[in-house]
Scaffold this active site. Structure first.
Site, PDB file in Angstrom:
ATOM      1  N   GLU A  59       3.040   2.492   3.519  1.00 46.04           N
ATOM      2  CA  GLU A  59       3.137   3.813   2.885  1.00 46.04           C
ATOM      3  C   GLU A  59       1.411   4.621   3.817  1.00 46.04           C
ATOM      4  O   GLU A  59       2.084   5.213   4.204  1.00 46.04           O
ATOM      5  CB  GLU A  59       2.507   3.606   1.353  1.00 46.04           C
ATOM      6  CG  GLU A  59       3.150   2.842   0.582  1.00 46.04           C
ATOM      7  CD  GLU A  59       3.273   1.765   0.116  1.00 46.04           C
ATOM      8  OE1 GLU A  59       2.626   0.805   1.111  1.00 46.04           O
ATOM      9  OE2 GLU A  59       3.599   1.142  -0.598  1.00 46.04           O
ATOM     10  N   CYS A 100      -2.601   3.659  -1.810  1.00 45.97           N
ATOM     11  CA  CYS A 100      -1.359   4.296  -1.333  1.00 45.97           C
ATOM     12  C   CYS A 100      -1.895   5.422  -1.783  1.00 45.97           C
ATOM     13  O   CYS A 100      -0.915   6.327  -1.178  1.00 45.97           O
ATOM     14  CB  CYS A 100      -0.295   3.520  -0.876  1.00 45.97           C
ATOM     15  SG  CYS A 100      -1.079   2.600  -0.088  1.00 45.97           S
TER      16      CYS A 100
END
Ligand code: THU
Length: 143
Positions: A59, A100
């Site tokens: 991500e 993330c």
């Protein structure tokens, strides 16, 4: 609201991006695809390191590619993560880790939320949002 076609495209691109994973230590390969407000899609995979803590998640790879290309409003992200050594029936949804979530939080669009698709397979996709995954969050407007 994202249409079905965009969702299918993002999920497909996340699976393709997963092929680029460098995960010799965990063997847990992750791919991600981010749709930005200007209609671009940026993909990424996890890149591990012999110094394990230096590992970068899929991500964040995708987020940094987007942000460094000037695309700083994220509409949606599709993620898929699993080890090929685990049989399909034993796999679980791979939700984005805390770091993330915070990195994605930096790039909220004007709508104020990011759709998150977590795919176990192209057909089995869990849909949620960043604000659900990271409530009461801290962001640029708090500084
Ligand atoms: N990983 C990701 O790419 N994204 C996440 O949100 C969770 C974990 C990666 C990091 C590492 O390479 C492997 O998955 C196992 O933790």
């Amino acid at each position: 609201m994202l249409n079905q076609e965009l969702k299918t495209t993002l999920v497909k691109l996340a699976f393709e991006a997963r092929e680029g994973s460098y995960a010799p230590y965990s063997r847990f390969k992750v791919g991600a695809a981010i749709l930005t407000a200007d209609g671009q899609i940026f993909t990424g995979a996890n890149v591990e390191n012999a110094s394990y803590g230096a590992t970068i998640c899929a991500e964040r790879t995708a987020a940094v590619k987007a942000a460094s290309s000037g695309a700083r409003q994220f509409i949606a992200i599709a993620i898929t993560g699993f080890s090929d050594e685990v049989p399909p029936e034993e796999r679980d949804y791979a939700f984005p880790c805390g770091i993330c979530r915070q990195v994605l939080r930096e790039f909220l669009p004007e709508s104020g939320d990011i759709t998150v698709f977590v795919a176990l397979s192209p057909e089995d996709v869990f849909e949620t949002t960043l604000n659900t995954l990271l409530p009461h969050s801290f962001g640029p407007e708090h500084l």
